[in-house]
Design an enzyme around this catalytic site. Structure first.
Site, PDB file in Angstrom:
ATOM      1  CG  ASN A  62      -2.076  -0.915   1.159  1.00  0.00           C
ATOM      2  OD1 ASN A  62      -2.363  -1.482   0.104  1.00  0.00           O
ATOM      3  ND2 ASN A  62      -2.765  -1.088   2.268  1.00  0.00           N
ATOM      4  NE  ARG A 393      -8.259  -2.072  -9.876  1.00  0.00           N
ATOM      5  CZ  ARG A 393      -7.214  -1.337 -10.218  1.00  0.00           C
ATOM      6  NH1 ARG A 393      -6.284  -1.853 -10.987  1.00  0.00           N
ATOM      7  NH2 ARG A 393      -7.113  -0.085  -9.797  1.00  0.00           N
ATOM      8  NE  ARG A 423      -3.011   5.445 -10.650  1.00  0.00           N
ATOM      9  CZ  ARG A 423      -3.794   6.318 -10.013  1.00  0.00           C
ATOM     10  NH1 ARG A 423      -4.320   6.010  -8.853  1.00  0.00           N
ATOM     11  NH2 ARG A 423      -4.051   7.484 -10.558  1.00  0.00           N
ATOM     12  CG  HIS A 453     -14.726   2.298 -10.826  1.00  0.00           C
ATOM     13  ND1 HIS A 453     -15.428   2.392  -9.647  1.00  0.00           N
ATOM     14  CD2 HIS A 453     -13.643   1.530 -10.548  1.00  0.00           C
ATOM     15  CE1 HIS A 453     -14.811   1.704  -8.703  1.00  0.00           C
ATOM     16  NE2 HIS A 453     -13.721   1.174  -9.213  1.00  0.00           N
ATOM     17  CE1 TYR A 486      -9.392  -7.103  -2.650  1.00  0.00           C
ATOM     18  CE2 TYR A 486     -10.529  -5.755  -4.265  1.00  0.00           C
ATOM     19  CZ  TYR A 486      -9.357  -6.172  -3.674  1.00  0.00           C
ATOM     20  OH  TYR A 486      -8.159  -5.658  -4.091  1.00  0.00           O
ATOM     21  NE  ARG A 582     -10.600  -0.438   2.080  1.00  0.00           N
ATOM     22  CZ  ARG A 582     -10.803  -0.473   0.770  1.00  0.00           C
ATOM     23  NH1 ARG A 582     -11.792  -1.184   0.276  1.00  0.00           N
ATOM     24  NH2 ARG A 582     -10.054   0.231  -0.056  1.00  0.00           N
ATOM     25  CG  HIS A 610     -14.201  -3.406  -2.868  1.00  0.00           C
ATOM     26  ND1 HIS A 610     -14.873  -3.660  -4.042  1.00  0.00           N
ATOM     27  CD2 HIS A 610     -13.213  -2.526  -3.188  1.00  0.00           C
ATOM     28  CE1 HIS A 610     -14.312  -2.986  -5.028  1.00  0.00           C
ATOM     29  NE2 HIS A 610     -13.304  -2.290  -4.537  1.00  0.00           N
TER      30      HIS A 610
END
Length: 709
Positions: A62, A393, A423, A453, A486, A582, A610
Site C-alpha cells: 500500500n 479489473r 491503474r 468504473h 473482497y 474503510r 469493498h
C-alpha cells in the site's frame, strides 16, 4: 439549505461549513487507514502468524503505491510552485512534511513488529530467516554453488566513472551500491548491481539443496544477502570495500492527453513503459550508508533529503506475501468454502434463478461462481443473442473473458468496454482487449477523460418469441480471485426499467449517444452527486416532520466536499447518520452542532471491505442503492459509475441486516473521533466480529441445505 437553530427567538448565524477545522486532510487520512492495516499485524491476538505477516506485506505494498501516485502528485505541485491549500488548510510542502513524519514512525513500528515479534515467533514454529554469514561452511558452499548456477548469470554489474554514465534505476528496484578498489591501480571505483526482480526475494534453503539442508525446518535467506556475500565472483581482481543496499520508488502515474491520442491502446502501452522513468519520489537506504555514497545517489537520482528514508533491515517487505505459500495451515486462517445459493436452490441455472426473483449475493460469503456461470452459460446458450459488459479489473487468468470469447465464436453479439486506464492493471487489460478483438468482439475503451468504473452486464435472451434482458450489477470487479477476499454485492434482475437505463448507458459508452436522463440508475458523472444530496436533504425534511431521519452509507472513501457539507447539514438537523468508511474519510464526526449525530467507523479484518451501500430511511419507505461509486470527486466527476436501486423489500432487509451487524462490530471496528483520530471500538457488549459472523452464517446455510438434501 441552512438549518440554524434559534436562541431566545434570535436566529444564530449558521456555521461556515467550508472552515478548515471541519475537514481531515485526504493524504493524512489515508495514512491513518494504512495504520489500521498495520495494527492487524501488531495485534498478537488478531490473526494467525502467517496472516499477521501478510498484513505487514499489505501495509508495505500500500505504502509503495501511495508514494508512486499520491506523494508523487504532491511533489509535482510543490516543484511547480503551487501554493493552493487543501480543504483542511495545508500547503503541498506542509503535507509532504507531515507525510514524512508519520511514515517514518509507521516504518519503525512495522520493523519492530517484524524483527522483534514475528520473526522470533515464526522461528519458534519452525520457520526461520537466516543470514549467509551465520551459516556453516558446508551450507555456505551449497549456496555459493547455487549462486554460480542460478543467480550469477542473471546479474549485470554496472560501473560508474568518467567512461560509464550513472546507471538507470527502475521503479521499485532494489540495488547494491558497491565501493571497490582496483588491486593494480589502487583506484577507488563505484558500481551498482540490481537485485533481479525476476528471481524470488525469499529463497527457501531446502528447495535449493535438499541434501545440504535436510532438516525439518523451513528456512529462508534473502536474495540480496546471498548476492552481497558473493560479489567477489562479479568483480575478480578487485578489492570489495563495502556494499550498501538501496531501493528506488518513482512517480508511476500515467498522464494521458487523450485529445492527442489517436490510439488509446498504444498511448497506454507507452505510459506503462514510461513508469520506469518517472521522477524518483523516495530513496530507501540503510542507516549505515556513508555520507559520500548518499550524496552520490541523491545527486544522480535528483532527490533531496526529504525523499530519503533510512530503514533498518530489509528494504521492501511487500514480498512477504509469498510466505502464504508455505503449507502450514496451523499458521493461517481457517479455510472457507463459500455458499453457492444458485447451485443449491436452482441447480446452477442462473437464468431460472433470476426469472424467479431478483437475486442478491454477498461475496465472499456467497460464492462468486454464479457470476462466472452467468457469462459462461450465456456464451453457450443458443437462445442468447448478445452480451454487453464493462470490464475494469479482471485478473490475468479470467474465466469471464474466456467465456466472452467463446460467445463470439458461437455467433453472439458481444460488446465489451475494457477500461485500459485501470491503474496497474493496464497490461492485463491490453492483453484481454486484443484477445477479444482477435475473435471479433466489439471492444471499446471508454469515454475521453473518464475512467469507466461501473460494473454491469446485460444479456439479451429470446424467450417465448420475446426478448428478455438479464442484468448483473456489482459493487466489485469481475475478478474471481479478488472476490474471495473482497466483500462485495452482486445483484441479478430482469427489471425492465433498469434494463432500459442499462441499454441507454451502453449506447453512451459504445456510441455517440449523449443520453442524460436515467429513470432509476444513478450514473456518474451525470447525476450521482445531485441525487445523493437530494436524498440527504429529503431525509432532513422528513426528519423535521416525523423525527425518523436515518442515513447509512458504506464506502471505501468519503472525500467529496459538497456531499460532506450536505451530511453536516443533515446532522445539524438531527438526522442520525452512520458512515462505514474503510479508508479515507475527510469528514469529522462528533463535532457539537455540526456532526454530533454522525458516527464513522472503519472495519479492517480478514476480508477487504469493498461494497458500497447507500441507505435512506425515508419515513419507513426505505430506499437503498448499491454500486461502484465512492463519494469522491474522481468517482462523481471523472468516472463512469453506476449506483442501482434495490426495490425488493426482502433484499433491502437483507442488506440492512448486514450493515446493522457491521455497526455492532466491537472486535474489528475502529471509530473516528472529532480530531480525525481513530480508536478501536470498545464497549461492554459481547464480542461481535462481523466478518466472522458472516462466515458462520454462510457455513450454517451450507450445512442447512446439505441436511435438507
Amino acid at each position: 439549505m441552512q438549518y440554524a437553530p434559534e436562541n431566545n427567538g434570535i436566529a444564530i448565524e449558521p456555521p461556515d461549513l467550508h472552515h478548515t477545522a471541519y475537514y481531515v486532510n485526504r493524504e493524512l487520512s489515508w495514512i491513518n487507514f494504512n495504520q489500521r492495516v498495520l495494527e492487524e499485524a501488531l495485534d498478537k491476538n488478531a490473526h494467525p502468524l502467517l496472516e499477521r505477516v501478510k498484513f505487514i506485506s499489505i501495509f508495505s505494498l500500500n505504502l509503495d503505491e501511495y508514494f508512486m501516485i499520491r506523494v508523487a502528485g504532491i511533489e509535482d505541485q510543490y516543484e511547480a510552485g503551487i501554493q493552493d491549500k487543501t480543504v483542511d488548510g495545508l500547503t503541498p510542502l506542509e503535507q509532504l512534511e507531515q507525510i514524512r513524519m508519520r511514515i517514518l514512525l509507521q516504518l519503525h513500528q512495522r520493523n519492530d513488529c517484524f524483527y522483534n515479534d514475528l520473526i522470533p515467533a515464526l522461528a519458534d514454529r519452525g520457520i526461520e530467516f537466516v543470514r549467509f554469514a551465520d551459516l556453516s561452511p558446508e551450507h555456505q558452499e551449497a549456496l555459493e554453488t547455487y549462486f554460480r548456477q542460478e543467480i550469477y548469470p542473471v546479474l549485470t554489474p554496472l560501473a560508474f566513472d568518467t567512461g560509464h554514465p550513472f546507471p538507470f534505476m527502475s521503479n521499485l528496484s532494489l540495488n547494491l551500491a558497491i565501493e571497490l578498489e582496483d588491486e593494480e591501480s589502487m583506484a577507488v571505483k563505484f558500481a551498482r548491481v540490481k537485485v533481479p526482480s525476476i528471481l524470488p526475494r525469499l529463497l527457501q534453503l531446502n528447495t535449493i539443496d535438499a541434501v545440504a539442508f535436510d532438516d525439518d525446518k523451513i528456512r529462508f535467506i534473502w536474495l540480496e544477502d546471498l548476492i552481497e556475500n558473493n560479489l567477489g565472483q562479479l568483480f575478480p581482481k578487485m578489492k570489495l570495500n563495502r556494499s550498501h543496499l538501496f531501493r528506488v520508488i518513482r512517480d508511476a502515474d500515467i498522464e494521458i492527453e487523450e485529445d492527442e491520442a489517436g490510439d488509446l491502446l498504444e498511448t497506454i502501452e507507452q505510459g506503462i513503459r514510461s513508469r520506469r522513468y518517472g521522477k524518483v519520489v523516495r530513496l530507501d537506504i540503510s542507516p549505515d550508508m556513508p555520507q559520500h555514497v548518499r550524496n552520490l545517489l541523491m545527486k544522480n537520482l535528483d532527490v533531496t533529503i526529504r525523499n530519503v528514508y533510512e530503514i533498518e533491515g530489509v528494504l521492501g517487505l511487500g514480498c512477504l506475501i509469498d510466505l502464504l505459500k508455505i503449507e502450514r495451515p496451523d499458521l493461517k486462517d481457517e479455510p472457507f468454502v463459500p455458499f453457492n445459493r444458485v447451485e443449491e436452490q436452482f441447480g446452477g441455472d442462473i437464468f431460472n434463478a433470476v426469472r424467479t426473483k431478483d437475486q442478491l449475493l454477498y461475496h465472499p460469503y456467497d460464492s462468486f461462481q454464479p457470476v462466472v456461470d452467468f457469462i459462461r452459460h450465456a456464451s453457450a446458450d443458443p437462445d442468447v443473442l448478445s452480451i454487453k459488459m464493462t470490464l475494469y479489473r479482471v485478473g490475468s487468468k479470467s474465466p469471464i473473458v474466456k467465456a466472452l470469447m467463446h460467445a463470439v465464436e458461437q455467433g453472439k453479439q458481444v460488446a465489451v468496454l475494457v477500461e485500459l486506464k485501470a491503474r496497474f492493471d493496464e497490461e492485463n487489460n491490453i492483453g484481454w482487449a486484443r484477445a477479444l478483438e482477435d475473435v471479433g468482439a466489439h471492444v471499446v475503451y471508454g469515454l475521453p477523460g473518464l475512467k469507466t468504473h461501473s460494473k454491469v452486464v446485460m444479456v439479451v435472451r429470446r424467450e417465448q418469441l420475446k426478448l428478455k434482458r438479464y442484468l448483473h450489477f456489482g459493487t466489485g470487479n469481475y475478478n474471481p480471485a479478488t472476490a474471495k477476499i473482497y466483500t462485495d454485492y452482486s445483484f441479478f434482475t430482469t427489471s425492465e426499467s433498469l434494463a432500459n437505463d442499462v441499454s441507454e448507458l451502453f449506447n453512451v459508452l459504445t456510441g455517440y449517444s449523449k443520453h442524460k436522463e436515467y429513470h432509476q440508475l444513478l450514473v456518474s458523472p451525470v447525476n450521482t452527486r445531485k441525487k445523493i444530496i437530494e436524498l440527504i436533504e429529503r431525509e432532513v425534511s422528513l426528519h423535521q416532520r416525523d423525527g425518523s431521519g436515518r442515513i447509512v452509507m458504506k464506502m471505501n472513501a468519503l472525500v467529496d466536499g459538497r456531499t460532506i457539507r450536505a451530511l453536516y447539514r443533515a446532522s445539524s438537523a438531527g438526522v442520525k447518520i452512520d458512515l462505514i468508511v474503510r479508508g479515507i474519510c475527510c469528514l469529522k464526526p462528533e463535532i457539537p452542532g455540526i456532526s454530533e449525530h454522525i458516527r464513522v467507523i472503519s472495519v479492517i479484518g480478514r476480508f477487504l471491505e469493498h461494497s458500497r451501500v447507500y441507505y435512506f430511511h425515508n419515513s419507513g419507505n426505505e430506499e437503498l442503492y448499491l454500486g461502484s461509486a465512492d463519494l469522491m470527486p474522481r468517482n462523481l466527476d471523472h468516472r463512469v459509475e453506476t449506483l442501482f436501486p434495490v426495490l425488493d423489500k426482502s433484499i433491502i432487509r437483507m442488506v440492512k441486516s448486514d450493515f446493522e451487524l457491521i455497526l455492532l462490530d466491537n472486535v474489528k471496528a475502529w471509530q473516528m473521533h472529532a480530531d480525525g483520530t481513530y480508536s478501536k471500538v470498545e464497549n461492554q457488549q459481547p464480542e461481535i466480529n462481523s466478518q466472522k459472523l458472516f462466515l458462520e452464517r454462510a457455513s450454517q446455510k451450507k450445512s442447512s441445505y446439505q441436511f435438507n438434501v
